[in-house]
Design a protein around this motif. Structure first.
Motif, mmCIF file in Angstrom:
data_model
loop_
_atom_site.group_PDB
_atom_site.id
_atom_site.type_symbol
_atom_site.label_atom_id
_atom_site.label_comp_id
_atom_site.label_asym_id
_atom_site.label_seq_id
_atom_site.Cartn_x
_atom_site.Cartn_y
_atom_site.Cartn_z
ATOM 1 N N THR A 189 1.158 -10.548 14.095
ATOM 2 C CA THR A 189 2.175 -10.449 15.166
ATOM 3 C C THR A 189 3.194 -9.345 14.883
ATOM 4 N N MET A 190 2.971 -8.546 13.838
ATOM 5 C CA MET A 190 3.905 -7.476 13.489
ATOM 6 C C MET A 190 3.370 -6.130 13.973
ATOM 7 N N LYS A 191 4.275 -5.185 14.195
ATOM 8 C CA LYS A 191 3.902 -3.891 14.744
ATOM 9 C C LYS A 191 4.422 -2.698 13.937
ATOM 10 N N ASP A 192 5.218 -2.935 12.904
ATOM 11 C CA ASP A 192 5.905 -1.873 12.188
ATOM 12 C C ASP A 192 5.041 -1.328 11.048
ATOM 13 N N PRO A 193 4.577 -0.075 11.110
ATOM 14 C CA PRO A 193 3.751 0.479 10.041
ATOM 15 C C PRO A 193 4.519 0.723 8.748
ATOM 16 N N GLN A 194 5.857 0.590 8.802
ATOM 17 C CA GLN A 194 6.643 0.705 7.575
ATOM 18 C C GLN A 194 6.912 -0.673 6.956
ATOM 19 N N ASP A 195 6.220 -1.684 7.447
ATOM 20 C CA ASP A 195 6.358 -3.027 6.883
ATOM 21 C C ASP A 195 4.982 -3.679 6.788
ATOM 22 N N MET A 196 4.039 -2.982 6.161
ATOM 23 C CA MET A 196 2.671 -3.487 6.093
ATOM 24 C C MET A 196 2.518 -4.638 5.108
ATOM 25 N N GLY A 197 3.430 -4.758 4.152
ATOM 26 C CA GLY A 197 3.355 -5.869 3.215
ATOM 27 C C GLY A 197 3.450 -7.209 3.911
ATOM 28 N N ARG A 198 4.445 -7.360 4.785
ATOM 29 C CA ARG A 198 4.583 -8.621 5.509
ATOM 30 C C ARG A 198 3.494 -8.777 6.572
ATOM 31 N N ALA A 199 2.963 -7.671 7.068
ATOM 32 C CA ALA A 199 1.869 -7.760 8.036
ATOM 33 C C ALA A 199 0.597 -8.321 7.403
ATOM 34 N N MET A 200 0.425 -8.116 6.097
ATOM 35 C CA MET A 200 -0.784 -8.577 5.405
ATOM 36 C C MET A 200 -0.627 -9.951 4.770
ATOM 37 N N ALA A 201 0.612 -10.425 4.598
ATOM 38 C CA ALA A 201 0.850 -11.686 3.897
ATOM 39 C C ALA A 201 0.125 -12.877 4.516
ATOM 40 N N PRO A 202 0.101 -13.035 5.867
ATOM 41 C CA PRO A 202 -0.625 -14.177 6.438
ATOM 42 C C PRO A 202 -2.117 -14.170 6.105
ATOM 43 N N ALA A 203 -2.716 -12.988 5.998
ATOM 44 C CA ALA A 203 -4.138 -12.906 5.636
ATOM 45 C C ALA A 203 -4.349 -13.356 4.199
ATOM 46 N N ALA A 204 -3.437 -12.966 3.297
ATOM 47 C CA ALA A 204 -3.534 -13.411 1.902
ATOM 48 C C ALA A 204 -3.416 -14.925 1.823
ATOM 49 N N TYR A 205 -2.467 -15.472 2.543
ATOM 50 C CA TYR A 205 -2.283 -16.926 2.579
ATOM 51 C C TYR A 205 -3.556 -17.623 3.051
#
Length: 330
Positions: A189-205
């Motif tokens: 649900t994120m769109k910011d390419p300067q915040d990819m860490g939080r964009a990937m966290a749900p997949a890691a979970y």
């Protein structure tokens, strides 16, 4: 266990990592095989620099294994550039069958999993698994070229310049690949390419939960659970997600936080890139496994599956995470 697998005959025989100057100056720099001070590596472009880096890493891993090119049955790997062109050009230098793959920054563990499937069938004896990234080539494709000098957000992660090559084999060694979980594409649900860490966290979970469920295990079964490359904000978000479930990790770390010294190096939230987790495996995890400090490690590489075109269309950033279990054989 449709998305998880057990392996009985797959070993990590040897490895090689070659990095840029920023990575060499980080906490793990003294353990790399080679580094370059210039991001061009004596080439005329960042892309040419990266595929020369891949070639060198593959050759280095073969030589360290006391093998020859004809002893390698298959090369499997990928990078971050359009049509994995870096990997394609690097593979052109070897007279070895090649499978190119793309899973963004999770390409390293995916290459392990695909290679393990071939080795488990005992049709191949030695396989190269590799992945690479380059700060100059990746930044101008995913965000803004370094030459633009744009302001970075605090959540920005610095793309790692590195190529890592691993020799997987049927021949027994001290480190064995025993399990794998293939991740699902998760909408962050994120769109910011300067915040990819939080964009990937749900997949890691999602992948870690699936792994625990499929193998009936939990955090106590591992000496280290290594994610990558969530860096500071993604790592914090992942821990908060597990905390809601009543799970608090003491052995959870992230390759994006380990590869650089954030207090001394200008890397913002930490490191990222397909080459990130491989450097940490070579420079931190495998040495500690060989010294028996770690006996069982869950490696969960993460990837942001977007490109500039989809971001321009205001699409969300999907994430994915592929996990492998590495164990010491005593």
């Amino acid at each position: 266990m449709a998305e998880s697998y057990r392996f009985n005959n797959v070993y990590v025989f040897n490895w090689a990592t070659i990095v840029g100057n920023k990575e060499y100056l980080g906490p793990l720099g003294h353990l790399v095989d080679k580094h370059y001070d210039d991001l061009y590596f004596n080439n005329l472009s960042y892309e040419k620099a990266e595929y020369s880096l891949v070639k060198e890493a593959i050759n280095c891993s073969i030589n360290k294994s006391n093998l020859k090119e004809e002893d390698i049955s298959l090369i499997i790997g990928g990078d971050l550039i359009n049509q994995i062109v870096v990997s394609n050009y690097a593979a052109m230098s070897f007279n070895i069958p090649f499978i190119g793959l793309y899973a963004a920054c999770s390409s390293m563990t995916l290459a392990f999993i695909v290679g393990a499937q071939f080795l488990e069938r005992e049709t191949n004896k030695n396989i190269i698994a590799f992945a690479s990234s380059h700060n100059g080539s990746a930044e101008r494709q995913y965000r803004y070229p370094n030459e633009y000098g744009t302001q970075r957000a605090i959540s920005y992660t610095s793309t790692v310049t590195a190529a890592n090559s691993f020799v997987l084999s049927n021949k027994k060694s001290k480190i064995k690949l025993t399990k794998a979980t293939i991740g699902k594409v998760i909408d962050s649900t994120m769109k910011d390419p300067q915040d990819m860490g939080r964009a990937m966290a749900p997949a890691a979970y999602n992948t870690i939960i699936e792994h625990f469920h499929d193998f009936n295990c939990d955090i106590n079964d591992y000496d280290l659970i290594l994610t990558g490359d969530l860096s500071y904000y993604g790592n914090l978000m992942l821990k908060e997600m597990f905390k809601i479930d009543g799970i608090e990790f003491k052995m959870l770390d992230d390759s994006g936080l380990m590869i650089y010294d954030r207090n001394k190096q200008n890397v913002w939230a930490g490191g990222s890139g397909a080459g990130c987790i491989g450097v940490v495996l070579c420079g931190e995890v495998f040495p500690k496994m060989l010294s028996l400090e770690y006996k069982k490690v869950l490696v969960c590489a993460t990837g942001a599956l977007m490109n500039s075109t989809m971001l321009a269309q205001k699409e969300n950033i999907p994430g994915i995470c592929h996990a492998i279990t590495l164990e010491v054989i005593e």
